[in-house]
Design an enzyme around this catalytic site. Structure first.
Site, PDB file in Angstrom:
ATOM      1  N   ASP A 109      -9.462   0.337   1.814  1.00 14.66           N
ATOM      2  CA  ASP A 109      -8.365  -0.008   2.528  1.00 14.66           C
ATOM      3  C   ASP A 109      -8.482   0.428   4.344  1.00 14.66           C
ATOM      4  O   ASP A 109      -7.980   1.520   4.844  1.00 14.66           O
ATOM      5  CB  ASP A 109      -6.663   0.513   3.021  1.00 14.66           C
ATOM      6  CG  ASP A 109      -6.082   0.046   3.408  1.00 14.66           C
ATOM      7  OD1 ASP A 109      -5.912  -1.002   4.239  1.00 14.66           O
ATOM      8  OD2 ASP A 109      -5.019   1.424   3.848  1.00 14.66           O
TER       9      ASP A 109
ATOM     10  N   THR B  92      -8.792  -5.372   4.321  1.00 15.15           N
ATOM     11  CA  THR B  92      -8.232  -5.176   2.810  1.00 15.15           C
ATOM     12  C   THR B  92      -9.634  -4.865   2.231  1.00 15.15           C
ATOM     13  O   THR B  92      -9.648  -6.690   1.769  1.00 15.15           O
ATOM     14  CB  THR B  92      -7.750  -4.677   2.494  1.00 15.15           C
ATOM     15  OG1 THR B  92      -6.281  -4.796   2.865  1.00 15.15           O
ATOM     16  CG2 THR B  92      -6.978  -3.660   1.696  1.00 15.15           C
TER      17      THR B  92
ATOM     18  N   GLU C 164     -10.494   4.154   3.954  1.00 11.40           N
ATOM     19  CA  GLU C 164      -9.265   4.780   2.465  1.00 11.40           C
ATOM     20  C   GLU C 164      -9.852   4.530   1.740  1.00 11.40           C
ATOM     21  O   GLU C 164      -9.661   3.089   1.094  1.00 11.40           O
ATOM     22  CB  GLU C 164      -8.458   3.917   3.407  1.00 11.40           C
ATOM     23  CG  GLU C 164      -7.157   4.593   3.671  1.00 11.40           C
ATOM     24  CD  GLU C 164      -5.819   5.080   4.545  1.00 11.40           C
ATOM     25  OE1 GLU C 164      -5.325   3.876   3.935  1.00 11.40           O
ATOM     26  OE2 GLU C 164      -5.819   5.680   5.144  1.00 11.40           O
TER      27      GLU C 164
ATOM     28  N   ARG D 126      -7.629   4.348  13.239  1.00  9.98           N
ATOM     29  CA  ARG D 126      -7.328   5.283  13.498  1.00  9.98           C
ATOM     30  C   ARG D 126      -6.553   5.146  14.839  1.00  9.98           C
ATOM     31  O   ARG D 126      -4.938   5.217  14.953  1.00  9.98           O
ATOM     32  CB  ARG D 126      -7.461   6.471  13.245  1.00  9.98           C
ATOM     33  CG  ARG D 126      -8.460   6.875  11.421  1.00  9.98           C
ATOM     34  CD  ARG D 126      -7.169   6.225  10.541  1.00  9.98           C
ATOM     35  NE  ARG D 126      -8.215   6.557   9.190  1.00  9.98           N
ATOM     36  CZ  ARG D 126      -7.020   6.152   8.458  1.00  9.98           C
ATOM     37  NH1 ARG D 126      -5.899   6.189   7.802  1.00  9.98           N
ATOM     38  NH2 ARG D 126      -7.428   6.526   7.037  1.00  9.98           N
TER      39      ARG D 126
ATOM     40  N   GLN E 155      -3.759   2.039  15.245  1.00  7.79           N
ATOM     41  CA  GLN E 155      -2.646   2.680  14.589  1.00  7.79           C
ATOM     42  C   GLN E 155      -1.923   3.807  14.730  1.00  7.79           C
ATOM     43  O   GLN E 155      -0.510   3.191  14.857  1.00  7.79           O
ATOM     44  CB  GLN E 155      -3.665   3.234  13.033  1.00  7.79           C
ATOM     45  CG  GLN E 155      -2.372   3.835  11.305  1.00  7.79           C
ATOM     46  CD  GLN E 155      -2.920   4.259  10.566  1.00  7.79           C
ATOM     47  OE1 GLN E 155      -4.427   4.411  10.383  1.00  7.79           O
ATOM     48  NE2 GLN E 155      -2.217   4.825   9.851  1.00  7.79           N
TER      49      GLN E 155
ATOM     50  N   HIS F 210      -3.756  14.541   0.521  1.00  4.54           N
ATOM     51  CA  HIS F 210      -4.156  13.108   1.963  1.00  4.54           C
ATOM     52  C   HIS F 210      -2.568  13.174   3.118  1.00  4.54           C
ATOM     53  O   HIS F 210      -2.844  13.310   4.009  1.00  4.54           O
ATOM     54  CB  HIS F 210      -4.171  11.695   0.940  1.00  4.54           C
ATOM     55  CG  HIS F 210      -3.942  10.357   2.529  1.00  4.54           C
ATOM     56  ND1 HIS F 210      -5.296  10.415   3.192  1.00  4.54           N
ATOM     57  CD2 HIS F 210      -3.449  10.404   2.715  1.00  4.54           C
ATOM     58  CE1 HIS F 210      -5.649   9.632   3.940  1.00  4.54           C
ATOM     59  NE2 HIS F 210      -3.818   9.204   4.133  1.00  4.54           N
TER      60      HIS F 210
ATOM     61  N   GLU G  76      -9.999  12.459   7.564  1.00  2.00           N
ATOM     62  CA  GLU G  76     -10.269  13.975   7.176  1.00  2.00           C
ATOM     63  C   GLU G  76     -11.302  14.470   6.464  1.00  2.00           C
ATOM     64  O   GLU G  76     -11.343  15.495   6.910  1.00  2.00           O
ATOM     65  CB  GLU G  76      -9.364  14.038   5.382  1.00  2.00           C
ATOM     66  CG  GLU G  76      -8.302  13.647   5.292  1.00  2.00           C
ATOM     67  CD  GLU G  76      -7.721  13.429   4.236  1.00  2.00           C
ATOM     68  OE1 GLU G  76      -7.079  13.637   3.279  1.00  2.00           O
ATOM     69  OE2 GLU G  76      -7.905  11.431   3.916  1.00  2.00           O
TER      70      GLU G  76
ATOM     71  N   GLU H 279      -9.270   4.227  -2.388  1.00  2.00           N
ATOM     72  CA  GLU H 279      -8.086   4.087  -2.916  1.00  2.00           C
ATOM     73  C   GLU H 279      -8.594   3.166  -4.510  1.00  2.00           C
ATOM     74  O   GLU H 279      -8.741   2.152  -4.314  1.00  2.00           O
ATOM     75  CB  GLU H 279      -6.861   2.846  -2.235  1.00  2.00           C
ATOM     76  CG  GLU H 279      -6.515   3.612  -1.071  1.00  2.00           C
ATOM     77  CD  GLU H 279      -5.296   2.822  -0.053  1.00  2.00           C
ATOM     78  OE1 GLU H 279      -4.506   2.137  -1.284  1.00  2.00           O
ATOM     79  OE2 GLU H 279      -5.493   2.402   0.905  1.00  2.00           O
TER      80      GLU H 279
ATOM     81  N   LYS I 164      -4.626  -1.733  10.291  1.00  2.00           N
ATOM     82  CA  LYS I 164      -4.855  -2.327   8.894  1.00  2.00           C
ATOM     83  C   LYS I 164      -4.594  -3.146   8.272  1.00  2.00           C
ATOM     84  O   LYS I 164      -5.669  -3.858   7.733  1.00  2.00           O
ATOM     85  CB  LYS I 164      -3.675  -1.395   7.181  1.00  2.00           C
ATOM     86  CG  LYS I 164      -3.955  -0.108   8.370  1.00  2.00           C
ATOM     87  CD  LYS I 164      -3.219   1.063   7.234  1.00  2.00           C
ATOM     88  CE  LYS I 164      -3.356   2.460   7.559  1.00  2.00           C
ATOM     89  NZ  LYS I 164      -4.438   2.972   7.090  1.00  2.00           N
TER      90      LYS I 164
ATOM     91  N   ASP J  13       0.743  -1.676   0.219  1.00  2.00           N
ATOM     92  CA  ASP J  13       0.246  -0.062   0.486  1.00  2.00           C
ATOM     93  C   ASP J  13       0.663   1.612  -0.447  1.00  2.00           C
ATOM     94  O   ASP J  13       1.599   1.596   1.133  1.00  2.00           O
ATOM     95  CB  ASP J  13      -1.017   0.147   1.158  1.00  2.00           C
ATOM     96  CG  ASP J  13      -1.666   1.342   1.007  1.00  2.00           C
ATOM     97  OD1 ASP J  13      -2.545   2.016  -0.580  1.00  2.00           O
ATOM     98  OD2 ASP J  13      -2.011   1.794   1.962  1.00  2.00           O
TER      99      ASP J  13
HETATM  100 MN    MN Z   1      -3.858   2.914   2.246  1.00  2.00          MN
END
Ligand code: MN
Length: 395
Positions: A212, A236, A178, A216, A219, A114, A339, A180, A232, A107
């Protein structure tokens, strides 16, 4: 023009994404291609794709081109209709499986917007971008065994997080997405032989939408100094549909201006442009919450591939590498809840009047995307969707 009556579909002849599917009547997995709301049994009409997409990935670019040309001919020549019709399955009768056997998964972190947003939130006293960011595409090796197909439910992960009252082992309370793009490697490469930018299309078969999922809080506590790990690796999600690069000729655009000179193996200034004008839409429980524009990504797929093999690391059939969260410059273009809610400080609204910062149990996230079609209009990439189930008691 196809002989099928699918005039307004974004899954016309210009798209033809592939999936691995089976039916109740014939439970053997095999390769399919989407046309309108039908799945064409590619294995039955071309002889390529017994077992699913893996067989086509390994066959290489000449076969990729030939199979796509065969499908286009079969679906456009009225003389083929009688032979092809029996091999078209209504999409609701097709069980769409994980499209390919995922080998290694990487990844990246290729969106400047971002990376800047995350930098501002997590390191408010330093430059938003780390000093290396414009010199190389940053990435990490993820967990291929927990890549799941769209529709698979995601159990809220439990793990260690730091709270004002100390370190807690419990369900994540900052579970995120996420949005992606995933790139699917067909042909592998030899160990010790980096893949130059000019040879990327000999290896990359196509693209697939990817979510993904990211805890948080887990993480944030674990990632220093070695990067993402359990925050993570629990899941996925990818779309069942893989759109071949051949369908993206009209989507290719120039990447953003590079303001730091690139080293030789990453310098794409003299090459055909490889940014992709893909328009994503992120929905939470049906409400459109973001529209990330892929064309704003700083690093291209060939640069990511060149970088991940630059040290001599080899590629295998079925390798998957993802772009990292796709965020554009505007607030409505941010590809993560981190975000969109600015780290939880600014809840965002859904159509039913409720608000969110991070994911609640029962929430369902769906990501879709379209690309420009040759000759105008848009083609669709399919979708990746997943619903959050409550955390389980730790055993
Ligand atoms: Mn990611």
């Amino acid at each position: 023009m196809t002989w099928l009556d699918i005039k307004d579909s974004q899954f016309g002849l210009e798209a033809l994404p592939y999936a691995t599917f089976r039916t109740a009547a014939d439970p053997a997995p095999r390769l399919g291609a989407r046309i309108g709301d039908l799945v064409l049994d590619v294995a039955a009409v071309t002889g390529v794709g017994e077992g699913g997409l893996d067989a086509l990935l390994a066959a290489g670019p000449a076969v990729w081109k030939d199979v796509r040309a065969q499908l286009t001919r079969l679906l456009s020549d009225p003389a083929s209709e009688a032979d092809v019709r029996p091999h078209l399955v209504p999409i609701e009768e097709a069980e769409l499986l994980l499209p390919f056997t995922v080998a290694d998964y990487v990844d990246f972190y290729a969106s400047e917007h971002h990376a800047s947003n995350v930098g501002k939130m997590f390191r408010p006293d330093s430059e938003p971008l780390t000093p290396n960011w414009k010199h190389l595409p940053i990435g990490y090796h993820g967990r291929s065994g927990t890549v799941v197909v769209s529709g698979t439910e995601v159990v809220r992960p439990t793990g260690l997080r730091k709270t004002p009252d100390g370190i807690v082992d419990g369900p994540s309370i900052r579970l995120d997405i996420e949005a992606e793009m995933g790139f699917v490697v067909g042909v592998g490469s030899d160990r010790g032989t980096p893949v130059p930018l000019t040879e990327a299309a000999d290896h990359i078969f196509g693209i697939t939408l990817l979510n993904d999922w990211s805890a948080r809080d887990i993480q944030a506590w674990e990632y220093v100094p070695l990067g993402p790990f359990l925050g993570k690796s629990f899941a996925t999600s990818i779309s069942p549909w893989v759109l071949p690069l051949a369908a993206l000729e009209a989507a290719r655009v120039s990447p953003p201006e590079r303001d730091v000179p690139l080293t030789g193996y990453l310098d794409d200034s003299a090459l055909e442009p490889w940014a992709l004008d893909l328009a994503l839409e992120v929905r939470l429980n049906g409400s459109l919450v973001s529209e990330p524009p892929y064309a704003t990504m700083y690093w291209t797929a060939p640069q990511m591939l060149a970088h991940m093999t630059a040290n001599g690391a080899s590629l295998r059939v079925g390798d998957l590498f993802a772009s990292g969260t796709i965020s554009g410059p505007d607030p409505g273009q941010r590809g993560s809840f981190l975000e969109l809610s600015w780290s939880g400080a600014e809840p965002f609204k859904l159509d039913d009047g409720s608000t969110r910062t991070f994911l609640e149990d029962g929430d369902e996230v769906t990501i879709t995307a379209t690309a420009p079609a040759p000759g105008g209009g848009r083609i669709a990439l399919g979708e990746v969707s997943g619903r959050i189930l409550p955390a389980k008691e730790r055993r």
